[in-house]
Design a protein around this motif. Structure first.
Motif, PDB file in Angstrom:
ATOM      1  N   LYS A 161      -7.284 -25.031  -3.549  1.00 20.10           N
ATOM      2  CA  LYS A 161      -6.344 -24.512  -3.413  1.00 20.10           C
ATOM      3  C   LYS A 161      -5.319 -23.495  -3.482  1.00 20.10           C
ATOM      4  O   LYS A 161      -5.090 -23.821  -4.473  1.00 20.10           O
ATOM      5  N   LEU A 162      -5.568 -22.725  -2.734  1.00 23.04           N
ATOM      6  CA  LEU A 162      -4.493 -21.081  -3.145  1.00 23.04           C
ATOM      7  C   LEU A 162      -2.634 -21.605  -2.583  1.00 23.04           C
ATOM      8  O   LEU A 162      -3.506 -21.805  -1.323  1.00 23.04           O
ATOM      9  N   ASP A 163      -2.178 -21.125  -2.809  1.00 21.39           N
ATOM     10  CA  ASP A 163      -1.026 -20.007  -2.500  1.00 21.39           C
ATOM     11  C   ASP A 163      -0.554 -18.938  -2.677  1.00 21.39           C
ATOM     12  O   ASP A 163      -0.969 -18.507  -3.608  1.00 21.39           O
ATOM     13  N   TYR A 164       0.477 -18.469  -2.161  1.00 23.45           N
ATOM     14  CA  TYR A 164       0.233 -17.744  -2.112  1.00 23.45           C
ATOM     15  C   TYR A 164       1.652 -16.745  -1.368  1.00 23.45           C
ATOM     16  O   TYR A 164       2.627 -17.269  -1.210  1.00 23.45           O
ATOM     17  N   LEU A 165       2.081 -15.763  -2.566  1.00 21.09           N
ATOM     18  CA  LEU A 165       3.499 -15.062  -2.445  1.00 21.09           C
ATOM     19  C   LEU A 165       3.788 -13.690  -2.554  1.00 21.09           C
ATOM     20  O   LEU A 165       2.977 -13.384  -3.363  1.00 21.09           O
ATOM     21  N   LEU A 166       4.375 -13.503  -1.653  1.00 20.72           N
ATOM     22  CA  LEU A 166       4.869 -12.357  -0.688  1.00 20.72           C
ATOM     23  C   LEU A 166       6.053 -11.889  -1.615  1.00 20.72           C
ATOM     24  O   LEU A 166       7.464 -12.168  -0.566  1.00 20.72           O
ATOM     25  N   VAL A 167       5.882 -10.840  -2.114  1.00 20.13           N
ATOM     26  CA  VAL A 167       6.868  -9.978  -2.858  1.00 20.13           C
ATOM     27  C   VAL A 167       7.400  -8.561  -1.959  1.00 20.13           C
ATOM     28  O   VAL A 167       6.595  -7.707  -2.209  1.00 20.13           O
ATOM     29  N   TYR A 168       8.454  -8.529  -1.583  1.00 21.43           N
ATOM     30  CA  TYR A 168       8.573  -7.271  -1.146  1.00 21.43           C
ATOM     31  C   TYR A 168       8.978  -6.362  -1.819  1.00 21.43           C
ATOM     32  O   TYR A 168       9.661  -6.527  -2.659  1.00 21.43           O
ATOM     33  N   PRO A 169       8.580  -4.907  -1.317  1.00 17.89           N
ATOM     34  CA  PRO A 169       9.196  -3.313  -2.388  1.00 17.89           C
ATOM     35  C   PRO A 169      10.959  -3.359  -2.156  1.00 17.89           C
ATOM     36  O   PRO A 169      11.331  -4.274  -1.101  1.00 17.89           O
ATOM     37  N   ARG A 170      11.107  -2.874  -3.537  1.00 11.68           N
ATOM     38  CA  ARG A 170      12.048  -3.089  -3.810  1.00 11.68           C
ATOM     39  C   ARG A 170      12.881  -1.951  -2.590  1.00 11.68           C
ATOM     40  O   ARG A 170      12.193  -1.288  -2.112  1.00 11.68           O
ATOM     41  N   LEU A 171      14.205  -2.275  -2.158  1.00 13.09           N
ATOM     42  CA  LEU A 171      15.000  -1.304  -1.455  1.00 13.09           C
ATOM     43  C   LEU A 171      16.609  -0.704  -2.234  1.00 13.09           C
ATOM     44  O   LEU A 171      16.949  -1.046  -2.886  1.00 13.09           O
ATOM     45  N   VAL A 172      15.925   0.418  -1.796  1.00 12.89           N
ATOM     46  CA  VAL A 172      17.917   1.403  -2.521  1.00 12.89           C
ATOM     47  C   VAL A 172      18.039   1.963  -1.783  1.00 12.89           C
ATOM     48  O   VAL A 172      17.718   2.846  -0.753  1.00 12.89           O
ATOM     49  N   PRO A 173      19.054   2.693  -1.657  1.00 15.11           N
ATOM     50  CA  PRO A 173      19.938   3.972  -0.807  1.00 15.11           C
ATOM     51  C   PRO A 173      19.516   4.870  -0.813  1.00 15.11           C
ATOM     52  O   PRO A 173      17.991   4.915  -2.259  1.00 15.11           O
ATOM     53  N   LEU A 174      18.637   5.750  -0.079  1.00 19.34           N
ATOM     54  CA  LEU A 174      18.363   7.189  -0.233  1.00 19.34           C
ATOM     55  C   LEU A 174      18.775   7.959  -1.249  1.00 19.34           C
ATOM     56  O   LEU A 174      18.073   8.372  -1.849  1.00 19.34           O
ATOM     57  N   GLU A 175      20.104   8.188  -1.350  1.00 15.18           N
ATOM     58  CA  GLU A 175      20.897   9.194  -2.584  1.00 15.18           C
ATOM     59  C   GLU A 175      20.068   8.531  -3.784  1.00 15.18           C
ATOM     60  O   GLU A 175      19.982   9.471  -4.188  1.00 15.18           O
ATOM     61  N   LYS A 176      19.198   7.222  -4.122  1.00 19.31           N
ATOM     62  CA  LYS A 176      19.329   7.282  -4.989  1.00 19.31           C
ATOM     63  C   LYS A 176      17.628   7.996  -5.058  1.00 19.31           C
ATOM     64  O   LYS A 176      17.171   8.216  -6.128  1.00 19.31           O
ATOM     65  N   LEU A 177      16.900   8.108  -4.722  1.00 22.24           N
ATOM     66  CA  LEU A 177      15.769   8.624  -4.549  1.00 22.24           C
ATOM     67  C   LEU A 177      15.536  10.280  -4.418  1.00 22.24           C
ATOM     68  O   LEU A 177      15.002  11.045  -4.662  1.00 22.24           O
ATOM     69  N   GLY A 178      17.541  10.947  -4.396  1.00 22.20           N
ATOM     70  CA  GLY A 178      17.198  12.050  -4.201  1.00 22.20           C
ATOM     71  C   GLY A 178      16.812  12.572  -2.575  1.00 22.20           C
ATOM     72  O   GLY A 178      16.705  13.755  -2.755  1.00 22.20           O
ATOM     73  N   ILE A 179      17.171  11.494  -1.685  1.00 21.62           N
ATOM     74  CA  ILE A 179      16.883  12.075  -0.203  1.00 21.62           C
ATOM     75  C   ILE A 179      18.728  12.021   0.415  1.00 21.62           C
ATOM     76  O   ILE A 179      18.526  10.959   0.613  1.00 21.62           O
ATOM     77  N   PRO A 180      18.770  13.042   0.718  1.00 17.27           N
ATOM     78  CA  PRO A 180      20.344  13.023   1.725  1.00 17.27           C
ATOM     79  C   PRO A 180      20.474  12.421   2.868  1.00 17.27           C
ATOM     80  O   PRO A 180      19.908  12.797   3.640  1.00 17.27           O
ATOM     81  N   SER A 181      20.417  10.705   3.325  1.00 18.22           N
ATOM     82  CA  SER A 181      19.755   9.912   4.452  1.00 18.22           C
ATOM     83  C   SER A 181      20.655  11.169   5.462  1.00 18.22           C
ATOM     84  O   SER A 181      19.992  11.233   6.580  1.00 18.22           O
ATOM     85  N   GLN A 182      21.881  11.607   5.386  1.00 24.34           N
ATOM     86  CA  GLN A 182      22.597  11.865   6.403  1.00 24.34           C
ATOM     87  C   GLN A 182      22.076  13.709   7.090  1.00 24.34           C
ATOM     88  O   GLN A 182      21.638  14.116   7.781  1.00 24.34           O
ATOM     89  N   GLN A 183      21.655  14.390   6.510  1.00 25.26           N
ATOM     90  CA  GLN A 183      20.656  14.840   6.150  1.00 25.26           C
ATOM     91  C   GLN A 183      19.782  14.827   6.611  1.00 25.26           C
ATOM     92  O   GLN A 183      18.982  15.617   7.956  1.00 25.26           O
ATOM     93  N   LEU A 184      19.003  13.808   6.232  1.00 23.52           N
ATOM     94  CA  LEU A 184      17.320  12.743   6.806  1.00 23.52           C
ATOM     95  C   LEU A 184      17.104  13.234   8.004  1.00 23.52           C
ATOM     96  O   LEU A 184      16.668  13.423   9.571  1.00 23.52           O
ATOM     97  N   PHE A 185      19.026  12.354   8.615  1.00 25.88           N
ATOM     98  CA  PHE A 185      18.271  11.425  10.224  1.00 25.88           C
ATOM     99  C   PHE A 185      19.442  12.558  10.507  1.00 25.88           C
ATOM    100  O   PHE A 185      19.166  12.496  12.644  1.00 25.88           O
ATOM    101  N   GLY A 186      20.331  13.193  10.223  1.00 27.07           N
ATOM    102  CA  GLY A 186      20.636  14.179  11.088  1.00 27.07           C
ATOM    103  C   GLY A 186      19.429  15.863  11.557  1.00 27.07           C
ATOM    104  O   GLY A 186      19.324  15.224  13.246  1.00 27.07           O
ATOM    105  N   ASP A 187      18.602  15.659  10.651  1.00 25.05           N
ATOM    106  CA  ASP A 187      17.853  16.630  11.210  1.00 25.05           C
ATOM    107  C   ASP A 187      17.077  16.855  12.135  1.00 25.05           C
ATOM    108  O   ASP A 187      16.969  16.819  13.289  1.00 25.05           O
TER     109      ASP A 187
END
Length: 407
Positions: A161-187
């Motif tokens: 019998k096997l058990d599975y663990l799902l680990v979600y990817p890390r979530l970070v503010p877009l600014e940390k990725l160098g993407i200005p969120s206000q500009q992205l969604f404003g456009d």
């Protein structure tokens, strides 16, 4: 087999000692035979009615969360076990905070537990673990070993019998990725004009030359004796279609740059989170078939509170190999998207064919944008395609934070 040879020799010595009237030797050999018989009987029933259970405190967790891995062994018979060995196969990428595991392969380890267990007793062992990498992780199978008190015999049992663990990817503010969120969604808001929702009918009006026949309200036309056209409710609901390209090496090279792929997945997850928070309907499209998907990875557009979890589950299952090129996949799916949908492509290898496809979609009225992971910003000579760039400096900084090794 070792115990069988030992018993055979003991029986042979007993026969010889009786033939030679050597009573002390006969008694010693008889003692060995009795010990061997008891050991064999003990070994035969040692794993009988032994129950094993493996349990994870959670099966779906966020990056960085801690879980508890628990094993439980129950001996439901009137025979104590002087030793019981439990070998659990675990994923190497989930960090064990208590106990020591032995590495067996590139991404698998063995957690070894040895303890005695009395008759009608239960033993529990708990091991805290930290989830520091995204993915689907398999716990198991488990091998159980036991035997007699003297160690002459050994019996094995395997729990598949096997058990599975799902680990979600890390979530970070877009600014940390160098993407200005206000500009992205404003456009995106500026590029997407107010359009009408054909599901919501506000009323009817007189037919005007050029109106589509599909919009004619035939019941009102029959009642009033002249053509009437449906008037729809205006809506500002905006769909964002996130296309994630899992290829990180330029064709025809095969393989993957793990750091760039993980950063692209992180970007897709973080953009989805911010877009849903800002009131957009978000859908996800990935040019890959995973172990648990029936086809290409797709998450239909939605604003439901659980939509982010659905997207994170899909991203957690991704591996390192593309199924089809992003250009072909984008052309297939673009025709099925709502007309007001904005296409946001995330790629570490935006080849010329992909850029040309995005420009073609833009020319026919689609709202499109590109997020490039690493490398240099592509030169787009026509069409004014909006490009957001996650620089190499940001990329490697994020890689260090999520614990990946630089290659």
């Amino acid at each position: 087999m070792r115990g069988d040879y030992w018993l055979f020799i003991a029986v042979l010595i007993l026969i010889v000692s009786l033939a030679l009237h050597q009573v002390p030797l006969a008694l010693i050999s008889l003692l060995f035979i009795l010990t061997g018989g008891v050991s064999r009987l003990w070994n035969r029933y040692c794993l009988h009615r032994v129950e094993y259970r493996r349990h994870l405190s959670q099966n779906q967790v966020f990056f960085g969360d801690e879980i508890v891995f628990e094993i439980e062994v129950t001996n439901r018979k009137p025979l104590p076990l002087p030793w019981l060995q439990i070998e659990d196969e675990l994923p190497e990428k989930v960090t064990l905070l208590k106990g020591k595991a032995t590495i067996t392969s590139e991404d698998r380890v063995i957690l070894n537990n040895i303890f005695p267990i009395n008759m009608y007793h239960r033993v529990k062992r708990r091991f805290p673990m930290r989830c520091q990498q995204r993915g689907v992780f398999i716990f198991g199978p488990t091998n159980i070993h036991s035997g007699d008190l003297f160690g002459f015999f050994r019996k094995d049992m395997k729990i598949d019998k096997l058990d599975y663990l799902l680990v979600y990817p890390r979530l970070v503010p877009l600014e940390k990725l160098g993407i200005p969120s206000q500009q992205l969604f404003g456009d995106i808001r500026l590029k997407t004009h107010l359009f009408q929702d054909p599901v919501l009918t506000a009323g009817v009006r007189d037919y005007h030359s050029g109106d589509s026949l599909k919009r004619i309200h035939w019941k009102s036309t029959a009642r009033l004796g002249k053509l009437q056209t449906k008037v729809y409710e205006p809506t500002t609901t905006i769909d964002i279609s996130i296309f994630l390209d899992v290829r990180t090496l330029r064709a025809p090279l095969w393989g993957s740059v793990l750091q760039l792929q993980e950063l692209g997945i992180m970007a897709a997850a973080s953009i989805s989170q911010q877009a849903l928070k800002d009131g957009f309907r978000v859908g996800l499209y990935v040019n890959q078939i995973t172990r648990f998907s029936s086809g290409m990875v797709t998450v239909p557009h939605s604003q439901h509170p659980d939509q982010l979890l659905h997207i994170l589950e899909a991203l957690a299952q991704l591996h390192q190999v593309e199924t089809v090129p992003m250009v072909r996949f984008l052309r297939q799916e673009a025709s099925n998207l709502p007309w007001g949908s904005t296409l946001l492509v995330i790629s570490a290898q935006p080849v010329s064919e992909l850029l040309a496809t995005l420009l073609d979609l833009k020319r026919v009225g689609r709202s499109v944008a590109l997020v490039q992971v690493g490398g240099s910003v592509p030169e787009v000579s026509a069409g004014n395609l909006k490009v957001y760039h996650i620089s190499d400096d940001v990329a490697w900084d994020m890689v260090k934070q999520i614990g990946l090794k630089e290659e």
